[in-house]
Write an enzyme that holds these catalytic residues in place. Structure first.
Site, short mmCIF file in Angstrom:
data_model
loop_
_atom_site.label_atom_id
_atom_site.label_comp_id
_atom_site.label_asym_id
_atom_site.label_seq_id
_atom_site.Cartn_x
_atom_site.Cartn_y
_atom_site.Cartn_z
N GLY A 14 13.21 -31.76 -13.74
CA GLY A 14 12.56 -31.39 -12.57
C GLY A 14 11.59 -32.66 -11.80
O GLY A 14 10.46 -32.48 -11.34
N SER A 16 12.08 -34.95 -9.95
CA SER A 16 12.10 -35.43 -8.51
C SER A 16 10.96 -34.52 -7.63
O SER A 16 11.07 -34.41 -6.53
CB SER A 16 13.24 -35.10 -7.89
OG SER A 16 13.97 -34.10 -8.44
N TYR A 158 11.03 -14.35 -10.32
CA TYR A 158 10.46 -15.42 -10.77
C TYR A 158 9.29 -15.19 -11.58
O TYR A 158 9.23 -15.91 -12.81
CB TYR A 158 9.76 -16.22 -9.45
CG TYR A 158 9.30 -17.37 -9.69
CD1 TYR A 158 9.85 -18.50 -10.13
CD2 TYR A 158 7.71 -17.44 -9.54
CE1 TYR A 158 9.01 -19.72 -10.10
CE2 TYR A 158 6.91 -18.52 -9.86
CZ TYR A 158 7.47 -19.69 -10.05
OH TYR A 158 6.91 -20.89 -10.27
N LYS A 162 9.29 -16.40 -15.59
CA LYS A 162 8.16 -17.29 -16.11
C LYS A 162 7.35 -16.57 -17.42
O LYS A 162 6.90 -17.25 -18.16
CB LYS A 162 6.94 -17.43 -15.14
CG LYS A 162 7.55 -18.42 -13.96
CD LYS A 162 7.90 -19.98 -14.47
CE LYS A 162 8.26 -20.99 -13.55
NZ LYS A 162 8.37 -22.37 -13.99
N1 LIG Z 1 3.73 -25.68 -7.17
C1 LIG Z 1 2.95 -24.72 -7.57
O1 LIG Z 1 2.05 -24.32 -7.17
C2 LIG Z 1 3.26 -24.16 -9.02
C3 LIG Z 1 2.65 -23.23 -9.50
C4 LIG Z 1 3.09 -22.60 -10.72
C5 LIG Z 1 4.39 -23.20 -11.66
N2 LIG Z 1 4.85 -23.97 -10.94
C6 LIG Z 1 6.17 -24.66 -11.45
O2 LIG Z 1 6.01 -26.06 -11.81
C7 LIG Z 1 7.26 -26.38 -11.74
C8 LIG Z 1 7.23 -27.76 -10.74
O3 LIG Z 1 7.31 -27.11 -9.63
P1 LIG Z 1 6.90 -28.28 -7.95
O4 LIG Z 1 5.84 -27.43 -7.40
O5 LIG Z 1 6.93 -29.60 -8.45
O6 LIG Z 1 8.49 -27.52 -7.36
P2 LIG Z 1 9.27 -28.65 -6.38
O7 LIG Z 1 8.30 -29.78 -5.85
O8 LIG Z 1 10.06 -27.65 -5.75
O9 LIG Z 1 10.27 -29.33 -7.66
C9 LIG Z 1 11.25 -28.59 -8.13
C10 LIG Z 1 12.20 -29.36 -9.19
O10 LIG Z 1 13.09 -28.38 -9.87
C11 LIG Z 1 14.32 -29.29 -9.92
N3 LIG Z 1 15.46 -28.22 -9.57
C12 LIG Z 1 15.46 -27.07 -8.99
N4 LIG Z 1 16.60 -26.47 -9.10
C13 LIG Z 1 17.14 -27.31 -10.18
C14 LIG Z 1 18.38 -26.96 -10.77
N5 LIG Z 1 19.57 -26.13 -10.54
N6 LIG Z 1 18.73 -27.88 -11.93
C15 LIG Z 1 17.97 -28.97 -12.29
N7 LIG Z 1 16.67 -29.17 -11.56
C16 LIG Z 1 16.28 -28.12 -10.56
C17 LIG Z 1 14.20 -30.06 -8.35
O11 LIG Z 1 15.15 -30.92 -8.45
P3 LIG Z 1 15.76 -31.66 -7.09
O12 LIG Z 1 14.42 -31.64 -5.92
O13 LIG Z 1 16.25 -33.07 -7.29
O14 LIG Z 1 16.75 -30.92 -6.36
C18 LIG Z 1 13.00 -30.60 -8.33
O15 LIG Z 1 12.61 -31.62 -9.24
C19 LIG Z 1 8.42 -25.31 -11.70
O16 LIG Z 1 8.59 -24.95 -12.60
C20 LIG Z 1 7.36 -24.09 -10.84
O17 LIG Z 1 7.99 -23.02 -11.08
C21 LIG Z 1 4.62 -24.69 -9.64
#
Ligand SMILES: NC(=O)c1ccc[n+]([C@@H]2O[C@H](COP(=O)([O-])OP(=O)(O)OC[C@H]3O[C@@H](n4cnc5c(N)ncnc54)[C@H](OP(=O)(O)O)[C@@H]3O)[C@@H](O)[C@H]2O)c1
Length: 251
Positions: A14, A16, A158, A162
């Site tokens: 992830g 990207s 979701y 988690k």
């Molecule tokens: N943002 C928040 O507030 C928050 C809070 C709690 C936890 N999190 C967790 O933090 C992590 C990163 O979140 P983020 O905010 O950075 O989200 P994001 O910007 O949407 O990034 C999601 C990442 O996961 C990759 N991904 C999605 N589906 C995939 C698949 N089938 N196979 C491989 N890679 C896949 C995407 O790849 P592509 O873009 O290349 O498709 C991207 O790199 C996640 O696990 C999320 O649940 C986020």
């Protein structure tokens, strides 16, 4: 403190995404060699590469990974091992959040939320752990969520995925600890990225105001906590921990 991450081979899934990119940058600045996986957006990693000074650029390698496709797991790991010979640190950061009332979710959406955020991650981790076992050393950091610990609307599956990641973290830590592998997870609160945009818009203002640090977190704040847990120097005696990094939202 020197985190002793120089020349470690770090695989970030992830990479990207909003948080993933910050994690990649943080490891590069510690001198690590980063294997950054993308799914649909290779351009994000290319853009980061262009922004880096040349000495760091050579430490960043991009690999395609689709968590939903077991063949893709094998290809990704075998390319990393062929090119970098080992994996010292795995950061499972890939994820996909779907905010939608549970009763409206389709069977496909329920399955997709569970597999992307949990079961396929477990399969990928199993493959990487086998590589680490050959060297009897490794550190795994899973990016979980505040929602594994605290209630939220519209995220039943979701949040369950988690919570499964957190329990997986603890039980896997027990299984592989004697083999030299530490396993921890981070539970981010609301972090300013593309994924959290909708959630921020729907969040009651008083919830954020009531939290001790009344603001969303930054991807860099999550990346710093990941560095700490990944480091065998800083966190040598820490395993099976699910660390909240949420400005106190989970209190
Ligand atoms: N943002 C928040 O507030 C928050 C809070 C709690 C936890 N999190 C967790 O933090 C992590 C990163 O979140 P983020 O905010 O950075 O989200 P994001 O910007 O949407 O990034 C999601 C990442 O996961 C990759 N991904 C999605 N589906 C995939 C698949 N089938 N196979 C491989 N890679 C896949 C995407 O790849 P592509 O873009 O290349 O498709 C991207 O790199 C996640 O696990 C999320 O649940 C986020």
């Amino acid at each position: 403190m020197n985190l002793d991450l120089k020349d470690k081979v770090v695989c970030v899934t992830g990479a990207s995404g909003g948080i993933g990119l910050a994690i990649v940058r943080a490891f590069l600045h510690e001198g690590a060699l980063v294997c950054a996986t993308y799914h649909r957006n290779p351009d994000k990693i290319e853009q980061l590469k262009m922004q880096l000074e040349p000495s760091l650029r050579t430490h960043l390698h991009a690999y395609h990974l689709d968590l939903q496709d077991n063949h893709s797991h094998k290809t990704c790991i075998s390319h990393i091992c062929a090119e970098q010979q080992r994996i010292d640190v795995l950061v499972n950061c890939a994820g996909a959040a779907l905010e939608k009332p549970f009763l409206l979710l389709t069977p496909e959406e329920i399955t997709q939320q569970m597999t992307t955020n949990f079961s396929q991650q477990a399969l990928f981790t199993q493959q990487v752990a086998k590589v680490m076992l050959a060297h009897r050393k490794g550190s795994i950091v899973n990016v979980s969520s505040l929602l594994a610990k605290r209630l939220g609307r519209g995220v039943a599956v979701y949040a369950a995925a988690k919570a499964a990641i957190d329990r997986f973290t603890q039980t896997l830590a027990l299984e592989v600890g004697k083999k030299g592998i530490r396993v921890n997870s981070i539970n981010p609160g609301l972090i300013a990225t593309k994924m959290s945009k909708n959630i921020q818009a729907n969040m009651p203002a008083d919830l954020m105001n009531m939290s001790p640090i009344s603001r969303p977190g930054t991807p860099e704040e999550i990346a710093n906590a990941v560095l700490f847990l990944a480091s065998d120097r800083a966190a040598s005696y820490i395993t099976g921990v699910c660390l909240s990094v949420d400005g106190g939202l989970s209190i």
